[in-house]
Write a protein that holds these residues in place. Structure first.
Motif, PDB file in Angstrom:
ATOM      1  N   ALA A 182       0.622  -1.156   0.072  1.00  0.00           N
ATOM      2  CA  ALA A 182      -0.111  -0.046   0.056  1.00  0.00           C
ATOM      3  C   ALA A 182       0.798   1.432   0.142  1.00  0.00           C
ATOM      4  O   ALA A 182       0.484   2.306  -0.728  1.00  0.00           O
ATOM      5  CB  ALA A 182      -0.821  -0.003   1.412  1.00  0.00           C
ATOM      6  N   VAL A 183       1.889   1.374   0.633  1.00  0.00           N
ATOM      7  CA  VAL A 183       2.941   2.531   0.716  1.00  0.00           C
ATOM      8  C   VAL A 183       3.369   2.415  -0.532  1.00  0.00           C
ATOM      9  O   VAL A 183       4.007   3.574  -1.187  1.00  0.00           O
ATOM     10  CB  VAL A 183       3.940   2.178   1.927  1.00  0.00           C
ATOM     11  CG1 VAL A 183       4.871   3.258   1.691  1.00  0.00           C
ATOM     12  CG2 VAL A 183       3.176   1.853   3.315  1.00  0.00           C
ATOM     13  N   GLY A 184       3.945   1.342  -1.120  1.00  0.00           N
ATOM     14  CA  GLY A 184       4.439   1.363  -2.524  1.00  0.00           C
ATOM     15  C   GLY A 184       3.738   2.042  -3.660  1.00  0.00           C
ATOM     16  O   GLY A 184       3.969   2.643  -4.357  1.00  0.00           O
ATOM     17  N   GLN A 185       2.382   1.786  -3.518  1.00  0.00           N
ATOM     18  CA  GLN A 185       1.175   2.455  -4.457  1.00  0.00           C
ATOM     19  C   GLN A 185       1.448   3.908  -4.388  1.00  0.00           C
ATOM     20  O   GLN A 185       1.293   4.747  -5.189  1.00  0.00           O
ATOM     21  CB  GLN A 185       0.040   1.753  -4.127  1.00  0.00           C
ATOM     22  CG  GLN A 185       0.103   0.369  -4.646  1.00  0.00           C
ATOM     23  CD  GLN A 185      -1.448  -0.271  -4.159  1.00  0.00           C
ATOM     24  OE1 GLN A 185      -2.172   0.245  -3.600  1.00  0.00           O
ATOM     25  NE2 GLN A 185      -1.576  -1.546  -4.572  1.00  0.00           N
ATOM     26  N   VAL A 186       1.510   4.238  -2.986  1.00  0.00           N
ATOM     27  CA  VAL A 186       1.455   6.161  -2.620  1.00  0.00           C
ATOM     28  C   VAL A 186       2.724   6.566  -3.322  1.00  0.00           C
ATOM     29  O   VAL A 186       2.666   7.587  -4.213  1.00  0.00           O
ATOM     30  CB  VAL A 186       1.479   6.229  -1.205  1.00  0.00           C
ATOM     31  CG1 VAL A 186       1.624   7.837  -1.202  1.00  0.00           C
ATOM     32  CG2 VAL A 186      -0.033   5.926  -0.800  1.00  0.00           C
ATOM     33  N   ILE A 187       3.956   5.768  -3.233  1.00  0.00           N
ATOM     34  CA  ILE A 187       4.944   6.309  -3.697  1.00  0.00           C
ATOM     35  C   ILE A 187       5.010   6.275  -5.152  1.00  0.00           C
ATOM     36  O   ILE A 187       5.324   7.293  -5.933  1.00  0.00           O
ATOM     37  CB  ILE A 187       6.386   5.432  -3.144  1.00  0.00           C
ATOM     38  CG1 ILE A 187       6.579   5.545  -1.881  1.00  0.00           C
ATOM     39  CG2 ILE A 187       7.603   5.736  -4.273  1.00  0.00           C
ATOM     40  CD1 ILE A 187       7.564   4.611  -1.300  1.00  0.00           C
ATOM     41  N   ALA A 188       4.313   5.259  -5.772  1.00  0.00           N
ATOM     42  CA  ALA A 188       4.327   4.964  -7.585  1.00  0.00           C
ATOM     43  C   ALA A 188       3.294   6.262  -7.755  1.00  0.00           C
ATOM     44  O   ALA A 188       3.695   6.683  -8.808  1.00  0.00           O
ATOM     45  CB  ALA A 188       3.695   3.693  -7.716  1.00  0.00           C
ATOM     46  N   PHE A 189       2.364   6.694  -7.335  1.00  0.00           N
ATOM     47  CA  PHE A 189       1.566   7.815  -7.414  1.00  0.00           C
ATOM     48  C   PHE A 189       2.488   9.047  -7.525  1.00  0.00           C
ATOM     49  O   PHE A 189       2.379   9.883  -8.428  1.00  0.00           O
ATOM     50  CB  PHE A 189       0.186   7.793  -6.552  1.00  0.00           C
ATOM     51  CG  PHE A 189      -0.440   9.133  -6.671  1.00  0.00           C
ATOM     52  CD1 PHE A 189      -1.248   9.452  -7.769  1.00  0.00           C
ATOM     53  CD2 PHE A 189      -0.127  10.190  -5.654  1.00  0.00           C
ATOM     54  CE1 PHE A 189      -1.840  10.415  -7.935  1.00  0.00           C
ATOM     55  CE2 PHE A 189      -0.978  11.324  -5.756  1.00  0.00           C
ATOM     56  CZ  PHE A 189      -1.630  11.852  -7.025  1.00  0.00           C
ATOM     57  N   LEU A 190       3.089   9.309  -6.430  1.00  0.00           N
ATOM     58  CA  LEU A 190       3.729  10.411  -6.088  1.00  0.00           C
ATOM     59  C   LEU A 190       4.871  10.609  -7.318  1.00  0.00           C
ATOM     60  O   LEU A 190       5.050  11.877  -7.697  1.00  0.00           O
ATOM     61  CB  LEU A 190       4.466  10.439  -4.840  1.00  0.00           C
ATOM     62  CG  LEU A 190       3.440  10.833  -3.780  1.00  0.00           C
ATOM     63  CD1 LEU A 190       3.946  10.727  -2.273  1.00  0.00           C
ATOM     64  CD2 LEU A 190       2.649  12.226  -3.721  1.00  0.00           C
ATOM     65  N   LEU A 191       5.298   9.546  -7.765  1.00  0.00           N
ATOM     66  CA  LEU A 191       6.212   9.730  -8.831  1.00  0.00           C
ATOM     67  C   LEU A 191       5.604   9.590 -10.457  1.00  0.00           C
ATOM     68  O   LEU A 191       6.573  10.203 -11.031  1.00  0.00           O
ATOM     69  CB  LEU A 191       7.317   8.466  -8.726  1.00  0.00           C
ATOM     70  CG  LEU A 191       8.253   8.320  -7.664  1.00  0.00           C
ATOM     71  CD1 LEU A 191       8.833   6.866  -7.935  1.00  0.00           C
ATOM     72  CD2 LEU A 191       9.073   9.348  -7.661  1.00  0.00           C
ATOM     73  N   SER A 192       4.629   9.527 -10.431  1.00  0.00           N
ATOM     74  CA  SER A 192       3.726   9.177 -11.696  1.00  0.00           C
ATOM     75  C   SER A 192       3.412  10.940 -12.184  1.00  0.00           C
ATOM     76  O   SER A 192       3.215  11.807 -11.542  1.00  0.00           O
ATOM     77  CB  SER A 192       2.525   8.670 -11.655  1.00  0.00           C
ATOM     78  OG  SER A 192       1.411   9.336 -10.950  1.00  0.00           O
TER      79      SER A 192
END
Length: 236
Positions: free
Chosen positions: A209-219
Motif C-alpha cells: 500500500a505504501v509502494g502504491q502511494v510512492i508510485a503515484f507521487l512519482l507519476s
C-alpha cells in the motif's frame, strides 16, 4: 525505436518496501534501476518481470557515501541515458528512551534517515535538472509529525527528512522537478511482527500500500504535487 519508458531508481530494493515499490512500478511499465547495499543482485529485481534484461540492478550502492551515490547515478545514466524518478526507501529505526540514547544513537538515526536521502537526492537532481523534469519521493514517518515515547532520535531524524523535502520542493519550484514524501505508520513486515510479537498487526499498513502511494507521487498523475508529506495508514 527509442525507449520511452520512465526510468525510476529505487533504493533499498532488497527491503520489504523497496521490493513492494519495485513491483508497483513494474506493473506500470517503468524501466527500473534497483539499488541496494547488498551484493545479492538476483534479489533486487522483482520476480516475474517480462524483460529482466531491460532493467538494471545496482548492488553495493552505499547511500551514506556521496561518491557511491554519484557513481550509481552515473551507471543509471550510462544504461538508460536519463533518470525520471527516485524512490528513496532506505532508512533505519530504533526505539530507545531519550535518557538512554547517547550521541552515537542520535547520529546513527540521522545518518540512516537524513544523510542517505540527502546523498541520493543531490546526486539525482544533478542529472535530472538539465532535462527540466523529474520526481523524487522520500520515506518519512507519521512519528515525524508527533513523536511517541522512546522514539526521540528516530522521530527527529524523520522530521529532518520532511524538512529536507519541503526545502528542496521550494528551491526546485519552476524547474520541472518535484519532491515529496510518504509517511507510513508501522508497516506489516516479518521483521516488525518478530520484534513486536504482542502487538496487533491488523492496524499496520502493508508495504504494498505504501509502494502504491510512492508510485503515484512519482507519476505524471501527481504533476501538481510537490512538497507534500502524504500519510499512509491502514484504514480497515
Amino acid at each position: 525505436m527509442p525507449d520511452t519508458r520512465r526510468v525510476i531508481l529505487v533504493t533499498g530494493a532488497a527491503g520489504n518496501l523497496g521490493r513492494a515499490t519495485l513491483a508497483c512500478l513494474a506493473r506500470e511499465g517503468s524501466a527500473l534501476a534497483a539499488a541496494d547495499r547488498t551484493g545479492d543482485v538476483g534479489s533486487l529485481l522483482p520476480v516475474g518481470l517480462d524483460e529482466p534484461a531491460a532493467h538494471l540492478a545496482l548492488p553495493g550502492l552505499d547511500l551514506l557515501d556521496a561518491a557511491s551515490c554519484e557513481a550509481g547515478i552515473a551507471r543509471v545514466m550510462a544504461r538508460f541515458g536519463r533518470l525520471d524518478g527516485v524512490a528513496q526507501t532506505v532508512g533505519g529505526f530504533a526505539m530507545q528512551p531519550i535518557a538512554e540514547a547517547g550521541p552515537m544513537e542520535w547520529e546513527a538515526m540521522f545518518r540512516l534517515n537524513l544523510l542517505s536521502t540527502l546523498n541520493i537526492f543531490r546526486a539525482a537532481i544533478t542529472v535530472m535538472r538539465p532535462r527540466g523534469r523529474g520526481s523524487l519521493c522520500a520515506v518519512g514517518a507519521l512519528a515525524a509529525l508527533k513523536a511517541p515515547a522512546s522514539m526521540g532520535p528516530y522521530a527527529a531524524s524523520k522530521s529532518a527528512v520532511l524538512r529536507l523535502v519541503e526545502s528542496y520542493a521550494e528551491e526546485l519550484r519552476g524547474t520541472g522537478l518535484r519532491v515529496n514524501a510518504v509517511l507510513p505508520t508501522t508497516m506489516d513486515t516479518p521483521q516488525n511482527r518478530a520484534a513486536m510479537p504482542g502487538a496487533d498487526p491488523s492496524g499496520w499498513v502493508r508495504p504494498e500500500a505504501v509502494g502504491q502511494v510512492i508510485a503515484f507521487l512519482l507519476s505524471d498523475a501527481a504533476a501538481a504535487v510537490s512538497g507534500a508529506c502524504v500519510p499512509a495508514a491502514c484504514h480497515g
